[in-house]
Design a protein around this motif. Sequence first.
Motif, PDB file in Angstrom:
ATOM      1  N   ALA A 134     141.418  11.810 -81.873  1.00 57.79           N
ATOM      2  CA  ALA A 134     142.743  12.012 -81.278  1.00 57.79           C
ATOM      3  C   ALA A 134     143.801  12.232 -82.357  1.00 57.79           C
ATOM      4  O   ALA A 134     144.697  13.066 -82.201  1.00 57.79           O
ATOM      5  N   GLY A 135     143.709  11.498 -83.462  1.00 58.13           N
ATOM      6  CA  GLY A 135     144.668  11.679 -84.546  1.00 58.13           C
ATOM      7  C   GLY A 135     144.552  13.040 -85.191  1.00 58.13           C
ATOM      8  O   GLY A 135     145.561  13.696 -85.480  1.00 58.13           O
ATOM      9  N   ALA A 136     143.323  13.495 -85.425  1.00 57.41           N
ATOM     10  CA  ALA A 136     143.135  14.822 -86.027  1.00 57.41           C
ATOM     11  C   ALA A 136     143.650  15.918 -85.105  1.00 57.41           C
ATOM     12  O   ALA A 136     144.275  16.893 -85.558  1.00 57.41           O
ATOM     13  N   LEU A 137     143.419  15.778 -83.812  1.00 57.83           N
ATOM     14  CA  LEU A 137     143.918  16.776 -82.859  1.00 57.83           C
ATOM     15  C   LEU A 137     145.446  16.783 -82.811  1.00 57.83           C
ATOM     16  O   LEU A 137     146.069  17.843 -82.693  1.00 57.83           O
ATOM     17  N   ALA A 138     146.069  15.591 -82.915  1.00 60.60           N
ATOM     18  CA  ALA A 138     147.526  15.520 -82.871  1.00 60.60           C
ATOM     19  C   ALA A 138     148.159  16.158 -84.104  1.00 60.60           C
ATOM     20  O   ALA A 138     149.258  16.720 -84.018  1.00 60.60           O
ATOM     21  N   ASP A 139     147.504  16.064 -85.258  1.00 59.66           N
ATOM     22  CA  ASP A 139     148.014  16.736 -86.455  1.00 59.66           C
ATOM     23  C   ASP A 139     147.750  18.238 -86.416  1.00 59.66           C
ATOM     24  O   ASP A 139     148.373  18.995 -87.147  1.00 59.66           O
ATOM     25  N   ARG A 140     146.833  18.660 -85.560  1.00 58.62           N
ATOM     26  CA  ARG A 140     146.470  20.074 -85.490  1.00 58.62           C
ATOM     27  C   ARG A 140     147.234  20.803 -84.397  1.00 58.62           C
ATOM     28  O   ARG A 140     147.601  21.985 -84.554  1.00 58.62           O
ATOM     29  N   HIS A 141     147.492  20.141 -83.267  1.00 59.51           N
ATOM     30  CA  HIS A 141     148.076  20.795 -82.098  1.00 59.51           C
ATOM     31  C   HIS A 141     149.381  20.111 -81.684  1.00 59.51           C
ATOM     32  O   HIS A 141     149.880  19.223 -82.373  1.00 59.51           O
ATOM     33  N   SER A 142     149.908  20.511 -80.535  1.00 54.54           N
ATOM     34  CA  SER A 142     151.162  19.969 -80.021  1.00 54.54           C
ATOM     35  C   SER A 142     151.007  18.497 -79.647  1.00 54.54           C
ATOM     36  O   SER A 142     150.148  18.139 -78.830  1.00 54.54           O
TER      37      SER A 142
END
Length: 465
Positions: free
Chosen positions: A81-89
Amino acid sequence: MNPSATTPPLTGPGGPSSTSLWRHRDFRRYLTGQTAGVAGSSISSMAIPVLAVLELDATPGQVAWLAFWGQLPPALLALHAGALADRHSKRRQMITGDLVSATALATVPVAVALDALTLAQLMVVAAVQGAAGVVHDAAAISLLPTLVDRSLIQRSNSRIGSLFAIAATGGSNLGAALTALLGPARALLGDVGSYLLSAWCTARIQARETTPTRTGRRRLRTEIAEGLRYVRDDHRLSVLTWVNATTSLALAALNTLWALYLLRVLEMSATAFGVVLGIGALGAAAGALSAPAVARRFGPGPMMLGALALTPLTQVPLLLASPGLGWELVIGAALFLQLACAGAAGTTQRSIRQIITEDSMQARMQAVSTWLTSAARPLGALLAGGLGTWAGVRPALVTGACLLVVPLVVLARSPLRALRQMPAPPPAPESTGHTTGQPPAAAGPTVPAPGSASAAEGSMDGGMP
């Protein structure tokens, strides 16, 4: 970073220190949505234990399993979830988490209306909510530094912490009232509404987010590994993360059986249980509001050490209590002090981590802490369930209180105990592009190396996860 995807953080004409946070529209929307979520979660924290213990006649082991399934998903999904949040909105991720949680929780009153609710369904709902919650939280915490200037982070977290505590107070008392008037299942509809309000407020935030400029497709596991190395290589982040993780282990052991102990062993009514939770939340508000002033006066480190030293002592009244109004008042006062320590420490440790972390690593930094603390919580829940089943509830609570000494030792052995001032933010990157994942060098007030801890005496202000 892509300059076209950013807007200046909140500052005032006289500098950040002169700015009123309440005049910042996006900060107000962010705060309103997150505060609504906290209030709703407090309703569920009040209603679900009552539903499981009093209506479904859950045993100590079943209560522990219910807590376990709610706490397991963050341990499995936090890093992703953290990696996705740094990658996307981040906002889109927050809204998705809110809507999934609202849908899952709404199935409980429906099942009760059909006379079909089981403990198995409660456990499934807890797992889905846990997964959606970590998706939401990974984005929500890392969004704040993009809304306000780094010099306003501690003030922002202080306001957030105090309002969260007030919302928790209102939610606990509202949950108690709704449980008494409508029953615990219908009371959960209040939490469903809070998720929908949170999603609506998040959708109305207008500030553009900082997004990394990527030159090619990178695997998610590569970005997760970057976050792990980033936290490991910065001793400030790693120590704060381990303090949080060990605290979570102890609190999970205590919280798993806390409601059962009060409701069944101490024969506390559902209304009194909600009032005690509300009194404790007032302590969290007081601690969060006082955190900046206390940190300036004594330094974050001594404040954190003092908070961690007091926390185990606040469990003593609970362990000595017997049924009766007098002990209920004493337990409420002890919880007030415990959560005041947690509010002051939590506000500052979160501020330190957000201040010293690069924008492009905010969500992954937070995700590492969430991952470790979340992994500790199921272990604490299972430990409490096993001890509660084989030795009794009170011995399990004694074990949890003893475990609260561990984070105190972790911090006391760290150079962070000598931090007298809030650290300076990392220097702005000289070029755009994808982050290298390297932790910033300590700037401003420095933390002495392990061999020279006696050269400075000061503070770190940390808190419970």
